[in-house]
Design an enzyme around this catalytic site. Structure first.
Site, PDB file in Angstrom:
ATOM      1  CG  ASP A  85      -1.865  -1.206   1.221  1.00  0.00           C
ATOM      2  OD1 ASP A  85      -2.237  -1.672   0.128  1.00  0.00           O
ATOM      3  OD2 ASP A  85      -2.178  -1.701   2.317  1.00  0.00           O
ATOM      4  CE  LYS A 134       2.399  -2.573  -4.266  1.00  0.00           C
ATOM      5  NZ  LYS A 134       2.115  -2.166  -2.897  1.00  0.00           N
ATOM      6  N   GLY A 193      -4.489  -4.554  -3.602  1.00  0.00           N
ATOM      7  CA  GLY A 193      -5.506  -3.535  -3.857  1.00  0.00           C
ATOM      8  C   GLY A 193      -4.763  -2.314  -4.334  1.00  0.00           C
ATOM      9  CG  HIS A 194      -2.114  -2.388  -6.957  1.00  0.00           C
ATOM     10  ND1 HIS A 194      -1.258  -2.985  -7.832  1.00  0.00           N
ATOM     11  CD2 HIS A 194      -1.769  -2.855  -5.730  1.00  0.00           C
ATOM     12  CE1 HIS A 194      -0.437  -3.791  -7.166  1.00  0.00           C
ATOM     13  NE2 HIS A 194      -0.736  -3.727  -5.894  1.00  0.00           N
ATOM     14  NE  ARG A 233       6.732 -31.962  -5.819  1.00  0.00           N
ATOM     15  CZ  ARG A 233       7.800 -32.521  -5.268  1.00  0.00           C
ATOM     16  NH1 ARG A 233       8.919 -32.580  -5.929  1.00  0.00           N
ATOM     17  NH2 ARG A 233       7.748 -33.015  -4.055  1.00  0.00           N
ATOM     18  CD  GLN A 287       0.741  -8.934  -2.400  1.00  0.00           C
ATOM     19  OE1 GLN A 287       1.379  -9.544  -3.239  1.00  0.00           O
ATOM     20  NE2 GLN A 287      -0.541  -8.701  -2.561  1.00  0.00           N
ATOM     21  CG  ASP A 325      -0.433  14.462   0.227  1.00  0.00           C
ATOM     22  OD1 ASP A 325       0.388  13.559  -0.094  1.00  0.00           O
ATOM     23  OD2 ASP A 325      -1.657  14.253   0.311  1.00  0.00           O
ATOM     24  N   GLY A 329       4.928  11.955  -4.563  1.00  0.00           N
ATOM     25  CA  GLY A 329       3.464  11.982  -4.573  1.00  0.00           C
ATOM     26  C   GLY A 329       2.943  12.970  -3.546  1.00  0.00           C
TER      27      GLY A 329
HETATM   28  P1  GDP Z   1      -0.820   0.168  -3.582  1.00  0.00           P
HETATM   29  O1  GDP Z   1      -1.405  -1.089  -3.051  1.00  0.00           O
HETATM   30  O2  GDP Z   1       0.649   0.263  -3.328  1.00  0.00           O
HETATM   31  O3  GDP Z   1      -1.140   0.425  -5.035  1.00  0.00           O
HETATM   32  O4  GDP Z   1      -1.476   1.353  -2.736  1.00  0.00           O
HETATM   33  P2  GDP Z   1      -3.037   1.489  -2.340  1.00  0.00           P
HETATM   34  O5  GDP Z   1      -3.788   1.918  -3.548  1.00  0.00           O
HETATM   35  O6  GDP Z   1      -3.515   0.279  -1.615  1.00  0.00           O
HETATM   36  O7  GDP Z   1      -2.955   2.608  -1.237  1.00  0.00           O
HETATM   37  C1  GDP Z   1      -2.462   3.877  -1.507  1.00  0.00           C
HETATM   38  C2  GDP Z   1      -3.549   4.912  -1.232  1.00  0.00           C
HETATM   39  O8  GDP Z   1      -2.972   6.184  -1.183  1.00  0.00           O
HETATM   40  C3  GDP Z   1      -4.594   4.978  -2.332  1.00  0.00           C
HETATM   41  O9  GDP Z   1      -5.805   5.401  -1.772  1.00  0.00           O
HETATM   42  C4  GDP Z   1      -4.016   6.050  -3.254  1.00  0.00           C
HETATM   43  O10 GDP Z   1      -5.007   6.708  -4.033  1.00  0.00           O
HETATM   44  C5  GDP Z   1      -3.428   6.998  -2.259  1.00  0.00           C
HETATM   45  N1  GDP Z   1      -2.237   7.726  -2.700  1.00  0.00           N
HETATM   46  C6  GDP Z   1      -1.250   7.342  -3.550  1.00  0.00           C
HETATM   47  N2  GDP Z   1      -0.273   8.286  -3.600  1.00  0.00           N
HETATM   48  C7  GDP Z   1      -0.643   9.257  -2.749  1.00  0.00           C
HETATM   49  C8  GDP Z   1      -0.042  10.502  -2.330  1.00  0.00           C
HETATM   50  O11 GDP Z   1       1.048  10.886  -2.743  1.00  0.00           O
HETATM   51  N3  GDP Z   1      -0.756  11.262  -1.432  1.00  0.00           N
HETATM   52  C9  GDP Z   1      -1.951  10.862  -0.926  1.00  0.00           C
HETATM   53  N4  GDP Z   1      -2.569  11.648  -0.052  1.00  0.00           N
HETATM   54  N5  GDP Z   1      -2.541   9.695  -1.289  1.00  0.00           N
HETATM   55  C10 GDP Z   1      -1.895   8.923  -2.186  1.00  0.00           C
HETATM   56  P1  IMO Z   2      -0.902  -4.288  -2.117  1.00  0.00           P
HETATM   57  O1  IMO Z   2      -0.482  -4.863  -3.430  1.00  0.00           O
HETATM   58  C1  IMO Z   2      -0.754  -4.608   2.229  1.00  0.00           C
HETATM   59  C2  IMO Z   2      -0.819  -8.663   3.934  1.00  0.00           C
HETATM   60  C3  IMO Z   2      -2.043  -9.149   4.680  1.00  0.00           C
HETATM   61  C4  IMO Z   2      -1.382 -10.086   5.679  1.00  0.00           C
HETATM   62  C5  IMO Z   2      -0.269 -10.717   4.854  1.00  0.00           C
HETATM   63  C6  IMO Z   2      -0.627 -12.084   4.250  1.00  0.00           C
HETATM   64  O2  IMO Z   2      -2.194  -3.575  -2.133  1.00  0.00           O
HETATM   65  O3  IMO Z   2       0.220  -3.482  -1.534  1.00  0.00           O
HETATM   66  P2  IMO Z   2      -2.203 -12.820   2.252  1.00  0.00           P
HETATM   67  O4  IMO Z   2      -3.673 -12.640   2.055  1.00  0.00           O
HETATM   68  O5  IMO Z   2      -1.363 -12.251   1.191  1.00  0.00           O
HETATM   69  O6  IMO Z   2      -1.837 -14.250   2.545  1.00  0.00           O
HETATM   70  O7  IMO Z   2      -1.894 -12.005   3.611  1.00  0.00           O
HETATM   71  O8  IMO Z   2       0.017  -9.808   3.809  1.00  0.00           O
HETATM   72  N1  IMO Z   2      -1.082  -8.162   2.551  1.00  0.00           N
HETATM   73  C7  IMO Z   2      -1.006  -6.880   2.196  1.00  0.00           C
HETATM   74  N2  IMO Z   2      -0.773  -5.766   2.920  1.00  0.00           N
HETATM   75  N3  IMO Z   2      -0.926  -4.511   0.906  1.00  0.00           N
HETATM   76  C8  IMO Z   2      -1.125  -5.617   0.161  1.00  0.00           C
HETATM   77  O9  IMO Z   2      -1.153  -5.581  -1.194  1.00  0.00           O
HETATM   78  C9  IMO Z   2      -1.212  -6.867   0.807  1.00  0.00           C
HETATM   79  N4  IMO Z   2      -1.431  -8.134   0.376  1.00  0.00           N
HETATM   80  C10 IMO Z   2      -1.329  -8.921   1.463  1.00  0.00           C
HETATM   81  O10 IMO Z   2      -2.710  -8.088   5.320  1.00  0.00           O
HETATM   82  O11 IMO Z   2      -0.781  -9.361   6.722  1.00  0.00           O
HETATM   83 MG    MG Z   3      -2.895  -1.714  -1.761  1.00  0.00          MG
END
Ligand code: GDP
Ligand code: IMO
Ligand code: MG
Length: 443
Positions: free
Chosen positions: A12, A15, A39-40, A141, A227, A343, A426
């Site tokens: 999170d 990315k 979750g991107h 396997r 991740q 920010d 960002g």
């Molecule tokens: P990812 O899993 O690495 O793709 O990240 P997520 O989408 O799960 O979480 C990032 C959150 O921060 C999302 O709600 C983005 O829209 C938001 N976000 C990304 N870059 C920035 C930033 O520079 N500033 C702020 N305030 N939010 C951001």
């Molecule tokens: P993105 O791509 C943050 C965490 C789960 C748990 C551990 C194992 O959005 O950055 P799993 O279901 O993969 O077996 O869970 O990894 N986890 C994440 N934490 N961002 C993610 O993906 C994650 N995907 C899995 O919360 O601690």
């Molecule tokens: Mg995410």
């Protein structure tokens, strides 16, 4: 030219936002590991897309590939594709025939095992998507691969072998009742139909060959990690990890291009300007020691929208952790970083980073290899001058020099400590809310 995007911390980091930004210069965006645990978020003109399986490049009409290192739940995939179509997009998604399939019994077992661990400190806090059990079957396997869905006889043979094992596990080990997830006939029927749709839409590919052909034709490829480094199964905080390799080595093994191809390109670490973590495991710089820290964590959580994209869970919050970032930069060999969420730290009364750890009276700059030792580390904090809220839209227009001085000091400290340049900063979730420094696709 390839660009590999890697999460530097605990997932999170934003990315999706950077894949979207630089993906404009890619022809193909390839996920190399993980599944619908990711979750991107991509925000384009105020429109928000939350993608768990379809590569983030889909928002820009790029070819999206799910590499052999991924685990794919076809139900999630098709519902995500259908949702995107309803929103006016036409995603072109290809699946590696070597990728493993998340079956309904994997999801059930993921939840059963978490429940069984619930009262112990072994709980991982998984996303419940069946990720771990699917990778277990891959290593054991006995997995089902995308290619198997295209051949009903092979599919049936594999399921007839594996399903009785799962049924016995659920019933004899856990004392629960197996349900539809262990009905071989129903599974053969549903997954043969999925195979038919994959064939009809020409979605299953030999990933390595497909990428080689496209690269030969001159395409730019972006590898989209899910991740992050500290939840990598090898380099993370085992056992509080996911079951794949989000670090850059995964981009080679998870897609069928050579490590030299990944290494000749750029490897960009995505860094959140503080830390967030969903799920269990140590976090030395976590803000939770007293009321004041908890208040600060609540403030950052609300302002940064730090709630899990997949599960909605509130994320734990901490200061940026430099030993963690040094570890991530080394494991993946970052050629650049993007720092997000600058920010969110604006206008705070204090800004700190964990510069080092103290462990048994010694100060250390890197992470210990065991999670137990990591959990004993106390952060050695370093304070920074704070920066005010500013007009971030104006900053993105004017460029890096318009970032407040104190924030520039903070960024330069990060970059100097790991000896890696900053490519972007960002300052908000939107595509345009990024301060551009260097585009990794430019020569
Ligand atoms: P990812 O899993 O690495 O793709 O990240 P997520 O989408 O799960 O979480 C990032 C959150 O921060 C999302 O709600 C983005 O829209 C938001 N976000 C990304 N870059 C920035 C930033 O520079 N500033 C702020 N305030 N939010 C951001
Ligand atoms: P993105 O791509 C943050 C965490 C789960 C748990 C551990 C194992 O959005 O950055 P799993 O279901 O993969 O077996 O869970 O990894 N986890 C994440 N934490 N961002 C993610 O993906 C994650 N995907 C899995 O919360 O601690
Ligand atoms: Mg995410």
């Amino acid at each position: 030219m390839t660009v590999t995007i890697v999460g530097s911390q605990l997932g999170d980091e934003g990315k999706g936002a950077l894949v979207d930004l630089w993906g404009g210069d890619a022809d193909i965006v390839v996920r190399y590991q993980g599944g619908d645990n990711a979750g991107h978020t991509v925000v384009e003109d105020g429109e928000e897309y939350k993608l768990s399986l379809v590569p983030s490049g889909a928002v820009r009409d790029k070819v999206g590939v799910l590499g052999n290192g991924c685990v794919i739940n076809p139900r999630t995939l098709f519902s995500e594709i259908d949702d995107l179509r309803e929103r006016g997009l036409d995603p072109d998604v290809r699946l590696a025939k070597r990728a493993h399939v998340i079956m309904p019994y994997h999801r059930r077992l993921d939840n059963i095992e978490e429940e069984a661990k619930a009262d112990s400190d072994l709980t991982v806090g998984t996303t419940g998507r069946g990720i771990g059990p699917t990778y277990e079957d891959k290593a054991g396997r006995r997995g089902i691969r995308v290619g198997d869905l295209l051949d009903p006889d092979v599919l049936r043979q594999r399921l007839e072998y594996v399903v009785p094992q799962k049924k016995a596990l659920i019933e004899d080990v856990y004392g629960l009742e197996a349900g539809e997830e262990c009905d071989v006939e129903a599974l053969v029927e549903e997954f043969t139909e999925i195979g038919r749709r994959l064939r009809e839409d020409d979605m299953a590919v030999n990933c390595g060959d497909f990428l080689a052909e496209r690269r030969e034709a001159g395409d730019n490829v972006m590898f989209e990690g899910a991740q992050g480094t500290l939840i990598d199964i090898d380099h993370g905080s085992y056992p509080y990890v996911t079951s794949s390799n989000p670090t850059a080595g995964g981009a080679a093994t998870g897609t069928g291009v050579g490590p030299t191809v990944v290494g000749q390109g750029e490897v960009v670490g995505i860094v959140k300007a503080y830390l967030s973590r969903v799920g269990e495991g140590p976090m030395p710089t976590e803000l939770k020691d007293d009321d004041r820290e908890e208040e600060l964590a609540d403030f950052i959580r609300e302002k940064g929208g730090e709630f899990g994209t997949v599960t909605g869970r509130p994320r734990r919050i901490g200061w940026l952790d430099m030993p963690m970032l040094r570890h991530a930069a080394r494991v993946s060999g970052f050629t650049g970083i993007a720092v997000n969420h600058l920010d969110v730290l604006a206008g705070l009364d204090e800004v700190k980073v964990g510069h080092a750890y103290e462990l048994e009276g010694d100060e250390r700059l890197t992470m210990p290899a065991t999670t137990e030792r990591w959990g004993e580390c106390e952060p050695v904090l370093k304070g920074f001058d704070t920066w005010p809220e500013v007009d971030w839209a104006a900053v993105t227009e004017e460029g890096y020099e318009a970032i407040p001085d104190a924030a520039q000091d903070y960024l330069e400290y990060l970059s100097d400590e790991i000896d890696v340049p900053i490519y972007a900063v960002g300052v908000g979730p939107g595509r345009e809310q990024t301060v551009h420094i260097e585009n990794p696709f430019d020569d």
